[in-house]
Each structure stands twice: as C-alpha cells, then as structure tokens.
Scaffold this motif. Structure first.
Motif, PDB file in Angstrom:
ATOM      1  N   GLU A 225       0.913  -1.229  -0.135  1.00 26.96           N
ATOM      2  CA  GLU A 225      -0.040   0.010   0.014  1.00 26.96           C
ATOM      3  C   GLU A 225       0.946   1.315   0.084  1.00 26.96           C
ATOM      4  OE1 GLU A 225      -2.949   0.198   2.953  1.00 26.96           O
ATOM      5  OE2 GLU A 225      -3.451  -2.174   2.632  1.00 26.96           O
ATOM      6  N   ILE A 226       2.176   1.190   0.902  1.00 27.31           N
ATOM      7  CA  ILE A 226       2.916   2.369   0.795  1.00 27.31           C
ATOM      8  C   ILE A 226       3.498   2.608  -0.604  1.00 27.31           C
ATOM      9  CG2 ILE A 226       4.998   3.292   1.885  1.00 27.31           C
ATOM     10  CD1 ILE A 226       3.042   3.123   3.704  1.00 27.31           C
ATOM     11  N   LEU A 227       3.895   1.505  -1.296  1.00 25.88           N
ATOM     12  CA  LEU A 227       4.481   1.795  -2.571  1.00 25.88           C
ATOM     13  C   LEU A 227       3.522   2.253  -3.692  1.00 25.88           C
ATOM     14  CD1 LEU A 227       6.935  -1.445  -2.609  1.00 25.88           C
ATOM     15  CD2 LEU A 227       7.390   0.903  -2.746  1.00 25.88           C
ATOM     16  N   ASP A 228       2.342   1.829  -3.427  1.00 26.82           N
ATOM     17  CA  ASP A 228       1.249   2.364  -4.397  1.00 26.82           C
ATOM     18  C   ASP A 228       1.244   3.768  -4.152  1.00 26.82           C
ATOM     19  OD1 ASP A 228       0.474   0.031  -5.659  1.00 26.82           O
ATOM     20  OD2 ASP A 228      -0.929  -0.530  -4.514  1.00 26.82           O
ATOM     21  N   LYS A 229       1.164   4.366  -3.034  1.00 22.11           N
ATOM     22  CA  LYS A 229       0.877   5.697  -2.604  1.00 22.11           C
ATOM     23  C   LYS A 229       1.970   6.495  -3.395  1.00 22.11           C
ATOM     24  CE  LYS A 229      -1.580   5.267   1.443  1.00 22.11           C
ATOM     25  NZ  LYS A 229      -1.746   5.685   3.046  1.00 22.11           N
ATOM     26  N   VAL A 230       3.348   5.829  -3.015  1.00 27.19           N
ATOM     27  CA  VAL A 230       4.444   6.599  -3.758  1.00 27.19           C
ATOM     28  C   VAL A 230       4.515   6.439  -5.367  1.00 27.19           C
ATOM     29  CG1 VAL A 230       6.986   6.292  -3.875  1.00 27.19           C
ATOM     30  CG2 VAL A 230       6.012   5.790  -1.578  1.00 27.19           C
ATOM     31  N   TYR A 231       3.991   5.683  -5.760  1.00 28.41           N
ATOM     32  CA  TYR A 231       3.938   5.533  -7.279  1.00 28.41           C
ATOM     33  C   TYR A 231       2.621   6.412  -7.692  1.00 28.41           C
ATOM     34  CZ  TYR A 231       3.207   3.458 -11.887  1.00 28.41           C
ATOM     35  OH  TYR A 231       3.352   2.972 -13.394  1.00 28.41           O
ATOM     36  N   ALA A 232       1.687   6.525  -7.154  1.00 26.87           N
ATOM     37  CA  ALA A 232       0.771   7.706  -7.457  1.00 26.87           C
ATOM     38  C   ALA A 232       1.294   8.958  -7.399  1.00 26.87           C
ATOM     39  CB  ALA A 232      -0.707   7.277  -6.718  1.00 26.87           C
ATOM     40  N   VAL A 233       1.822   9.335  -6.094  1.00 26.72           N
ATOM     41  CA  VAL A 233       2.421  10.688  -6.114  1.00 26.72           C
ATOM     42  C   VAL A 233       3.354  10.956  -7.203  1.00 26.72           C
ATOM     43  CG1 VAL A 233       3.613  12.310  -4.561  1.00 26.72           C
ATOM     44  CG2 VAL A 233       1.557  10.954  -3.729  1.00 26.72           C
ATOM     45  N   GLN A 234       4.293  10.026  -7.502  1.00 23.85           N
ATOM     46  CA  GLN A 234       5.316  10.224  -8.358  1.00 23.85           C
ATOM     47  C   GLN A 234       5.127   9.929  -9.633  1.00 23.85           C
ATOM     48  OE1 GLN A 234       7.864  11.705  -6.204  1.00 23.85           O
ATOM     49  NE2 GLN A 234       9.045  10.831  -7.688  1.00 23.85           N
ATOM     50  N   GLU A 235       3.741   9.233  -9.882  1.00 23.82           N
ATOM     51  CA  GLU A 235       3.326   9.095 -11.430  1.00 23.82           C
ATOM     52  C   GLU A 235       4.162   8.371 -12.034  1.00 23.82           C
ATOM     53  OE1 GLU A 235       3.081  13.088 -12.978  1.00 23.82           O
ATOM     54  OE2 GLU A 235       1.301  13.464 -12.081  1.00 23.82           O
ATOM     55  N   GLY A 236       4.631   7.157 -11.243  1.00 33.76           N
ATOM     56  CA  GLY A 236       5.558   6.042 -11.984  1.00 33.76           C
ATOM     57  C   GLY A 236       7.143   6.721 -12.214  1.00 33.76           C
ATOM     58  N   LYS A 237       7.436   7.850 -11.766  1.00 32.11           N
ATOM     59  CA  LYS A 237       8.781   8.416 -11.911  1.00 32.11           C
ATOM     60  C   LYS A 237       9.614   8.039 -11.006  1.00 32.11           C
ATOM     61  CE  LYS A 237       6.869  12.137 -14.836  1.00 32.11           C
ATOM     62  NZ  LYS A 237       6.230  13.171 -14.597  1.00 32.11           N
ATOM     63  N   PRO A 238      10.968   7.893 -11.250  1.00 35.27           N
ATOM     64  CA  PRO A 238      11.893   7.462 -10.198  1.00 35.27           C
ATOM     65  C   PRO A 238      12.139   8.670  -9.519  1.00 35.27           C
ATOM     66  CG  PRO A 238      12.888   7.917 -12.186  1.00 35.27           C
ATOM     67  CD  PRO A 238      11.589   7.908 -12.444  1.00 35.27           C
ATOM     68  N   ILE A 239      12.630   8.188  -7.986  1.00 34.59           N
ATOM     69  CA  ILE A 239      13.012   9.622  -6.917  1.00 34.59           C
ATOM     70  C   ILE A 239      14.400   9.752  -6.737  1.00 34.59           C
ATOM     71  CG2 ILE A 239      12.660   9.776  -4.329  1.00 34.59           C
ATOM     72  CD1 ILE A 239      10.358   8.008  -4.555  1.00 34.59           C
ATOM     73  N   ASP A 240      15.090  10.829  -6.655  1.00 39.65           N
ATOM     74  CA  ASP A 240      16.399  11.114  -6.655  1.00 39.65           C
ATOM     75  C   ASP A 240      16.784  10.958  -5.228  1.00 39.65           C
ATOM     76  OD1 ASP A 240      18.893  11.908  -6.943  1.00 39.65           O
ATOM     77  OD2 ASP A 240      18.525  13.801  -7.536  1.00 39.65           O
ATOM     78  N   VAL A 241      16.963   9.721  -4.632  1.00 39.88           N
ATOM     79  CA  VAL A 241      17.398   9.500  -3.520  1.00 39.88           C
ATOM     80  C   VAL A 241      18.316  10.149  -2.782  1.00 39.88           C
ATOM     81  CG1 VAL A 241      17.753   7.540  -1.754  1.00 39.88           C
ATOM     82  CG2 VAL A 241      16.117   7.128  -3.780  1.00 39.88           C
ATOM     83  N   LYS A 242      19.425  10.084  -3.669  1.00 38.86           N
ATOM     84  CA  LYS A 242      20.878  10.891  -3.418  1.00 38.86           C
ATOM     85  C   LYS A 242      20.666  12.276  -3.103  1.00 38.86           C
ATOM     86  CE  LYS A 242      23.958   7.663  -5.516  1.00 38.86           C
ATOM     87  NZ  LYS A 242      25.206   7.527  -6.507  1.00 38.86           N
ATOM     88  N   ALA A 243      19.939  12.988  -3.748  1.00 37.66           N
ATOM     89  CA  ALA A 243      19.771  14.456  -3.499  1.00 37.66           C
ATOM     90  C   ALA A 243      18.918  14.813  -2.278  1.00 37.66           C
ATOM     91  CB  ALA A 243      18.863  15.173  -4.807  1.00 37.66           C
ATOM     92  N   LEU A 244      17.909  13.710  -1.707  1.00 37.35           N
ATOM     93  CA  LEU A 244      17.175  13.897  -0.984  1.00 37.35           C
ATOM     94  C   LEU A 244      17.838  13.501   0.502  1.00 37.35           C
ATOM     95  CD1 LEU A 244      13.636  12.158  -1.752  1.00 37.35           C
ATOM     96  CD2 LEU A 244      14.077  14.701  -1.486  1.00 37.35           C
ATOM     97  N   ALA A 245      18.700  12.452   0.407  1.00 36.53           N
ATOM     98  CA  ALA A 245      19.661  12.083   1.460  1.00 36.53           C
ATOM     99  C   ALA A 245      20.657  13.031   1.764  1.00 36.53           C
ATOM    100  CB  ALA A 245      20.323  10.737   1.042  1.00 36.53           C
ATOM    101  N   ALA A 246      20.939  13.916   0.945  1.00 37.16           N
ATOM    102  CA  ALA A 246      22.224  15.102   1.205  1.00 37.16           C
ATOM    103  C   ALA A 246      21.536  15.998   2.166  1.00 37.16           C
ATOM    104  CB  ALA A 246      22.712  15.501  -0.202  1.00 37.16           C
TER     105      ALA A 246
END
Length: 149
Positions: A63-84
């Motif tokens: 369910e969490i991944l479905d929410k992430v997918y819906a908000v991101q519209e299927g696009k990847p997340i820039d994890v490195k930029a967020l973690a910095a």
C-alpha cells in the motif's frame, strides 16, 4: 506480487524467489537476472511481509509503494539528492504518506523504501498491493444447474 520479491540481509538490491532447493532458496536478482542460491543461514524477508508504522497502525509495504507510485506518477525518486539534505527524506515521504509515524520511521527506512521503489519501477513493476479478484460463490453455480432425477 510482493510475496515473491525478497530482500536478503547483507546483499544490495531485491530478488525474485524462483524455487526452493535443499537447504536454500533459488533466487534471481531483479535487474540483472543473475540466479544463485540464498542459503539457510542468510536472513531472507519477503516484501509482502513488511509493513511501515503509521498513526493508524501498521500499513503493508504494498500500500505504501502504491501511494509513492501515485504521487510520483511512476517516475523515479532522486534518493541521493534527498539524502544529502537534512529532513528532506521525511518531507518527501510526508507528501506521499501523510500519517506515517515520524518517531518510529527513520531516514534510513525511507531511503531503503525509495531505493526499492526505484528498482521495482525500473524493472516494470507498477502494481504493488494485492488486488482481490471478484469471487463467484459456488452455491450460485449449483443453483443454476439442473439435477438429474
């Protein structure tokens, strides 16, 4: 769907469970397709068994991944930029899952979730929670058929 996808402690990435051997599981690395045995001494966790803390209780990872997918519209997340940036992971996650437990969900959990999400969408996954198929009741079928006399 997530029941057949596993994480192996100490190994990066995610793996698809193919079969079970004697004292091991046969897995395939998602992305590369490389197959190998996961031995009995390795800690293996199915993504279908993982949940995240929310204010309303534990929410399944699908369910969490479905929410992430819906908000991101299927696009990847820039994890490195967020973690910095300090606090950026939790801010981004709060956009997707408003009621997550801010005390018990750590930045490392969110980073791992986003990394898994990126890996899954890069390999064609777009549905994460199990959808129930409509079930026909057997009693309805029996009533429609004629019984021999």
């Amino acid at each position: 769907m997530l029941r057949e996808i596993i994480s192996i402690t100490g190994k990066p990435g995610l793996f698809r469970l193919l079969s079970q051997g004697k004292g091991s599981l046969i897995v395939e690395e998602i992305g590369t397709g490389r197959r190998f045995p996961a031995l009995g001494r390795e800690k293996v966790v199915s993504l279908g068994d993982i949940a995240m803390y929310t204010e309303s209780g534990d929410t399944p990872l699908g369910e969490i991944l479905d929410k992430v997918y819906a908000v991101q519209e299927g696009k990847p997340i820039d994890v490195k930029a967020l973690a910095a940036s300090k606090g950026a992971l939790k801010e981004k996650f709060a956009e997707m899952v408003v009621d997550f437990d801010r005390d018990r969900v750590h930045d490392s959990d969110i980073k791992k979730l986003f990394t898994w999400y990126n890996l899954l969408i890069a390999n064609g996954f777009d549905k994460f929670s199990k959808e129930e198929a409509p079930k026909e009741e057997a009693s309805d079928k029996e009533d429609d058929t004629e019984k021999p006399s």
